[in-house]
Design a protein around this motif. Structure first.
Motif, short mmCIF file in Angstrom:
data_model
loop_
_atom_site.label_atom_id
_atom_site.label_comp_id
_atom_site.label_asym_id
_atom_site.label_seq_id
_atom_site.Cartn_x
_atom_site.Cartn_y
_atom_site.Cartn_z
N HIS A 6 -16.97 4.40 71.60
CA HIS A 6 -16.84 5.67 70.87
C HIS A 6 -16.89 6.85 71.82
N TRP A 166 -12.77 6.51 61.76
CA TRP A 166 -12.92 5.22 61.09
C TRP A 166 -14.39 4.92 60.81
N ARG A 168 -17.94 3.19 60.18
CA ARG A 168 -18.53 1.94 60.64
C ARG A 168 -18.74 0.99 59.48
N LYS A 169 -19.05 1.55 58.32
CA LYS A 169 -19.20 0.75 57.11
C LYS A 169 -18.34 1.37 56.02
N SER A 174 -20.10 6.67 52.66
CA SER A 174 -19.74 7.03 54.04
C SER A 174 -18.34 7.59 54.14
#
Length: 418
Positions: A6, A166, A168-169, A174
């Protein structure tokens, strides 16, 4: 700072955005300004382009006579092209350069200046900044290099931005903050929300705009379209170059037929036509008042006129309700016999050639008409907001870094006191 994928993507994303942000903002702003250029000019010149036909069946001046009137009225700027329209109350457009021309009354031969000069000057300025950052003369290659590089960076920013966005979950909690604008946010939270929402919804449009700009800006990118589809790139750059069709040598002293006779034959190939354009000085036999280059002037000393032989006169015909909207049919006519030698519709072009033309007009949205232009304008407007929010987020991060540095206590001295 822990090194993660990242961070490896984030920091180049931030630095590239800061370095190219101003140029991206200029191209985005001018892209919005140019989005509906043709529609605005059509509206602004609606009266200038109209004529009064003397009678319903009044004869129109022959094409050669129209061109001769323009040469007499503007000897310093020879005609480079002529466009005729089927409506009896519409002028004939005679181009005298890339961004210049006049209108001619097809019944009286009256030569009119283009109207809406204020709008035309505005769009010309916007185009200069969009393509060359306002550079003139010998500085234009530098401006073009900067806009081309910044466009490439913008494309990379879009791709890396997708990765950074994008989740993560994949949960509604989110994802929701990145899907729509939230009320009541201020400062960093607002800038982050706007940056993500605009980037998410407009990413497909921005990728199309920047990728098609690459094909327009770089010859290698244009050639890649052909080589990737197993075709040989054309020698001429860009779409729309008229085909060069050779004709048989006529008997010595045989004069070419009037352009009007050639136009009549070309017009028969597409009865439902919207307009017909003829480029002058680029084909056919030399005519008495042809531009200098058509007569062989401007060639290196000692070489004389070109000895390539006569070529056909090619008309570009736009059909009413044709598809694609930007397509035209190229009709090549023998200038000595008026025989149609070649008819090339859009469907006759090679697959790579068709894709190349689509890419050209997808960049402006014109490939899909007014809805496509609106989407392209929204994409450019979104680019402006992405630059603004990106700069704001970067500035806030810089200030936070300075505050953090200021609060770190200085290390104690280990030197003995005197």
């Amino acid at each position: 700072m822990r090194l993660t994928l990242h961070n490896v993507i984030f920091w180049p994303h931030l630095v590239a955005g800061v370095l190219a942000g101003l140029i991206i903002a200029v191209m985005s702003f001018t892209g919005v300004a140019l989005a509906f250029e043709h529609q605005i000019l059509d509206w602004a010149e609606r009266d200038t382009r109209k004529v009064q036909a003397p009678a319903p069946d009044a004869p129109r001046l022959p094409l050669d006579e129209v061109i001769a009137r323009v040469r007499a009225a503007r000897p310093e700027t020879p005609p480079t092209g002529v466009t005729v329209y089927p409506e009896p109350d519409t002028v004939v457009l005679v181009s005298t350069g890339r961004d210049s021309g006049v209108y001619v009354d097809p019944y009286t031969g009256e030569v009119r200046e283009w109207g809406a000069q204020g709008w035309r000057s505005f769009f010309h300025l916007m185009e200069e900044w969009h393509r060359w950052l306002g550079a003139q003369g010998d500085n234009r290659p530098v401006g073009k290099a900067l806009t081309g590089a910044s466009n490439f960076i913008f494309l990379l920013l879009g791709v890396t931005g997708l990765y950074l966005w994008w989740p993560r979950k994949w949960t509604w909690r989110s994802v929701r903050p990145s899907l729509w604008f939230r009320r009541g946010l201020k400062g960093k939270a607002r800038d982050w929300n706007w940056h993500n929402v605009i980037g998410f919804w407009l990413l497909p449009v921005l990728i199309v705009l920047t990728a098609t700009a690459m094909v327009i800006s770089y010859k290698w990118a244009s050639n890649l379209v052909f080589t990737s589809m197993g075709e040989t790139p054309p020698a001429a750059s860009g779409p729309g170059a008229p085909p060069v069709v050779k004709v048989a040598e006529p008997a010595p002293g045989t004069p070419p037929l009037p352009l009007e006779a050639l136009l009549v034959e070309a017009r028969k190939q597409t009865p439902a036509w919207e307009n017909i354009t003829l480029r002058l000085g680029g084909g056919g036999p030399p005519r008495g008042n042809a531009p200098a280059q058509a007569q062989g002037e401007g060639r290196p000393k000692g070489q004389g006129p070109r000895k390539e032989g006569p070529t056909a006169v090619t008309f570009a015909i736009r059909e009413q309700d044709g598809w694609p909207l930007f397509a035209s049919t190229q009709v090549s006519v023998d200038p000595f016999t008026a025989q149609v030698l070649r008819r090339e519709a859009f469907s006759d072009i090679s697959p790579a050639g068709q894709v190349r033309r689509w890419l050209r007009f997808l960049h402006t949205g014109e490939a899909l008409g007014v809805p496509g232009q609106l989407v392209a304008a929204l994409g450019s407007l979104g680019g402006l907001f992405l630059v603004w929010t990106g700069f704001a987020l970067s500035w806030r991060r810089f200030l936070a870094w300075r505050r953090a540095r200021a609060t770190v206590p200085a290390p104690e001295s280990t030197e003995p006191s005197v």
